[in-house]
Design an enzyme around this catalytic site. Sequence first.
Site: not given
Length: 342
Positions: A128, A270, A300
């Site tokens: 990520c 994030h 997400n």
Amino acid sequence: MHTEDSTRRPESRIGIRAAASSLPEAALASERLQEQITAASGLRLPARTLERATGITSRRVAAEDEYASTLAVRAARTALARAALTPHDVDLLIFASATRDVVEPATAHIVQAGLGSRAHALDVTNACNSFVNGIDTARAMILAGRARRALVVTGETPSRAVRRAPSGPEQLRDGFAGYTFGDAGAAVVLETVDRGGILDVDTETHSEHWAVGGIFGGGSRHPRGDEHTYFRGDGAELREVFEKIGTSVLDRMRQRTGMAWSDFRHILVHQVTVPYLEHFVELTGVPRDRLVVTVPGLGNMASATLGVQLDLVHERLRPGDRVLFVGLGGGVSIMTMVWEKS
């Protein structure tokens, strides 16, 4: 750990000229996803289990004919248009994502073919944190004289790694973190600026935790087999790892730059679930009103998360406004980037 502070070197600054994102049209509500899991597996879950556990009400899901490159190309075209540029004005193209179209070749080439550009093209991947790593890599290449203007793109379709027919409670738990996923793409154009730009970058990596979560198929360990194509991970263990690492990266950034939370117009973080975001606020002291909250309605989005958040605020930023990027990635790694709008 890698640290770089550009606040002392105004002669060498790279800035973000334009930003964009792309979202699939189809939305999948958590309630509907839970119904699909129940229908496919026969497992009966209490009402609104997914929504109550994650705080996510809905996420976007790519259509069958939409790929990671599709989302990246859409975002790239918008970013180039906002910068009043054509694909041929870019001489470096980085596809930075946890998702790819194929194992070989680099998905950057598929994106480039879609755009019609002729730039040096390559992939950067780090879970990520891929998109922020891609921006940092492009910045370094421009500073090294290897490029004049860069296009950094991401396309994430993690929804395709979600196990919707678990064989039992154990498989459900093993893949539960995957039910947070949503699909998205994002892009930024980078070039030299006279003022502002990317002022500071810091990373911290604890690779001993690489096995906590991921998609383990497609490489030399598990080249084939459906079992390894699904996301597997222990969300609670991953949260414990990030808590153990603590706030050291953020603390170093603030000490090095002398910036307080109030110095940032926005703080892009994030986001995995709503509870985890709330815990991040408690742990770090980041003011909630500085956050750009996307997880309840979009889930997400892996590395596209920060790119989508940037797109939501970019056009409203004024010269001198500062934005802090905070990346959290499996592997695991934490990354911060301070950017000032030129």
